[in-house]
Design a protein around this motif. Structure first.
Motif, PDB file in Angstrom:
ATOM      1  N   MET A   1       0.820  -1.188   0.000  1.00  0.00           N
ATOM      2  CA  MET A   1       0.000   0.000   0.000  1.00  0.00           C
ATOM      3  C   MET A   1       0.865   1.254   0.000  1.00  0.00           C
ATOM      4  N   ALA A   2       1.945   1.219   0.775  1.00  0.00           N
ATOM      5  CA  ALA A   2       2.806   2.394   0.842  1.00  0.00           C
ATOM      6  C   ALA A   2       3.435   2.702  -0.504  1.00  0.00           C
ATOM      7  N   VAL A   3       3.863   1.655  -1.207  1.00  0.00           N
ATOM      8  CA  VAL A   3       4.478   1.855  -2.517  1.00  0.00           C
ATOM      9  C   VAL A   3       3.451   2.419  -3.484  1.00  0.00           C
ATOM     10  N   ARG A   4       2.230   1.907  -3.436  1.00  0.00           N
ATOM     11  CA  ARG A   4       1.173   2.434  -4.308  1.00  0.00           C
ATOM     12  C   ARG A   4       0.838   3.886  -3.961  1.00  0.00           C
ATOM     13  N   ALA A   5       1.056   4.272  -2.702  1.00  0.00           N
ATOM     14  CA  ALA A   5       0.795   5.649  -2.285  1.00  0.00           C
ATOM     15  C   ALA A   5       1.940   6.584  -2.641  1.00  0.00           C
ATOM     16  N   GLY A   6       3.062   6.013  -3.116  1.00  0.00           N
ATOM     17  CA  GLY A   6       4.155   6.857  -3.574  1.00  0.00           C
ATOM     18  C   GLY A   6       5.458   6.705  -2.832  1.00  0.00           C
ATOM     19  N   SER A   8       8.918   4.891  -1.787  1.00  0.00           N
ATOM     20  CA  SER A   8       9.809   3.963  -2.481  1.00  0.00           C
ATOM     21  C   SER A   8       9.764   2.601  -1.780  1.00  0.00           C
ATOM     22  N   GLN A   9      10.103   1.568  -2.510  1.00  0.00           N
ATOM     23  CA  GLN A   9      10.119   0.219  -1.929  1.00  0.00           C
ATOM     24  C   GLN A   9      11.102   0.159  -0.763  1.00  0.00           C
ATOM     25  N   GLU A  10      12.257   0.807  -0.913  1.00  0.00           N
ATOM     26  CA  GLU A  10      13.264   0.812   0.141  1.00  0.00           C
ATOM     27  C   GLU A  10      12.733   1.490   1.401  1.00  0.00           C
ATOM     28  N   ARG A  11      12.044   2.617   1.219  1.00  0.00           N
ATOM     29  CA  ARG A  11      11.471   3.345   2.369  1.00  0.00           C
ATOM     30  C   ARG A  11      10.386   2.513   3.047  1.00  0.00           C
ATOM     31  N   ALA A  12       9.541   1.879   2.260  1.00  0.00           N
ATOM     32  CA  ALA A  12       8.483   1.038   2.824  1.00  0.00           C
ATOM     33  C   ALA A  12       9.083  -0.120   3.614  1.00  0.00           C
ATOM     34  N   ASP A  13      10.111  -0.763   3.065  1.00  0.00           N
ATOM     35  CA  ASP A  13      10.766  -1.876   3.755  1.00  0.00           C
ATOM     36  C   ASP A  13      11.427  -1.415   5.048  1.00  0.00           C
ATOM     37  N   PHE A  56       6.200   6.337  17.608  1.00  0.00           N
ATOM     38  CA  PHE A  56       5.906   5.418  16.530  1.00  0.00           C
ATOM     39  C   PHE A  56       6.522   5.945  15.244  1.00  0.00           C
ATOM     40  N   PRO A  57       7.300   5.138  14.506  1.00  0.00           N
ATOM     41  CA  PRO A  57       7.968   5.627  13.301  1.00  0.00           C
ATOM     42  C   PRO A  57       6.981   5.982  12.182  1.00  0.00           C
ATOM     43  N   ALA A  58       7.161   7.145  11.612  1.00  0.00           N
ATOM     44  CA  ALA A  58       6.284   7.608  10.538  1.00  0.00           C
ATOM     45  C   ALA A  58       6.633   6.927   9.225  1.00  0.00           C
TER      46      ALA A  58
END
Length: 68
Positions: A1-6, A8-13, A56-58
Protein backbone atom coordinates in the motif's frame (compact mmCIF):
# COMPACT_ATOMS: atom_id res chain seq x y z
CA UNK A 1 0.00 0.00 0.00
CA UNK A 2 2.81 2.39 0.84
CA UNK A 3 4.48 1.85 -2.52
CA UNK A 4 1.17 2.43 -4.31
CA UNK A 5 0.79 5.65 -2.28
CA UNK A 6 4.16 6.86 -3.57
CA UNK A 7 6.76 5.70 -1.07
CA UNK A 8 9.81 3.96 -2.48
CA UNK A 9 10.12 0.22 -1.93
CA UNK A 10 13.26 0.81 0.14
CA UNK A 11 11.47 3.35 2.37
CA UNK A 12 8.48 1.04 2.82
CA UNK A 13 10.77 -1.88 3.75
CA UNK A 14 12.83 0.23 6.17
CA UNK A 15 9.73 1.63 7.85
CA UNK A 16 8.24 -1.85 8.18
CA UNK A 17 11.41 -3.02 9.91
CA UNK A 18 11.36 0.03 12.21
CA UNK A 19 7.76 -0.72 13.16
CA UNK A 20 8.56 -4.37 13.87
CA UNK A 21 11.36 -3.23 16.21
CA UNK A 22 8.99 -0.70 17.81
CA UNK A 23 6.37 -3.34 18.61
CA UNK A 24 9.03 -5.80 19.73
CA UNK A 25 10.30 -3.17 22.14
CA UNK A 26 6.74 -2.66 23.45
CA UNK A 27 6.50 -6.41 24.10
CA UNK A 28 9.86 -6.39 25.88
CA UNK A 29 8.67 -3.52 28.08
CA UNK A 30 5.47 -5.37 28.96
CA UNK A 31 7.50 -8.47 29.82
CA UNK A 32 9.87 -6.40 31.94
CA UNK A 33 7.00 -4.96 33.95
CA UNK A 34 5.98 -8.51 34.94
CA UNK A 35 9.35 -10.20 35.42
CA UNK A 36 12.70 -8.54 34.83
CA UNK A 37 14.52 -11.89 34.70
CA UNK A 38 12.34 -13.22 31.91
CA UNK A 39 12.61 -9.94 30.02
CA UNK A 40 16.41 -10.07 30.24
CA UNK A 41 16.37 -13.67 29.05
CA UNK A 42 14.21 -13.08 25.95
CA UNK A 43 15.67 -9.69 24.97
CA UNK A 44 18.82 -10.47 23.00
CA UNK A 45 19.48 -6.90 21.88
CA UNK A 46 22.63 -5.01 22.77
CA UNK A 47 22.10 -1.88 24.91
CA UNK A 48 22.88 0.32 21.88
CA UNK A 49 20.06 -1.38 19.94
CA UNK A 50 17.38 -0.52 22.51
CA UNK A 51 15.37 2.45 21.22
CA UNK A 52 15.16 5.70 23.11
CA UNK A 53 12.02 7.64 23.79
CA UNK A 54 11.15 7.94 20.11
CA UNK A 55 7.54 7.54 19.15
CA UNK A 56 5.91 5.42 16.53
CA UNK A 57 7.97 5.63 13.30
CA UNK A 58 6.28 7.61 10.54
CA UNK A 59 5.85 6.07 7.12
CA UNK A 60 6.22 9.34 5.21
CA UNK A 61 8.52 12.25 5.99
CA UNK A 62 7.24 15.79 5.51
CA UNK A 63 10.02 16.42 2.99
CA UNK A 64 9.37 13.25 1.04
CA UNK A 65 7.35 14.01 -2.05
CA UNK A 66 4.85 11.44 -3.20
CA UNK A 67 3.84 10.68 -6.72
CA UNK A 68 0.36 11.87 -7.47
Amino acid sequence: MAVRAGASQERADATFQERVRYYLDCLHQMSESRDKGTAAHIDDRLPAEVPGDGGFPALFDDEEELEE
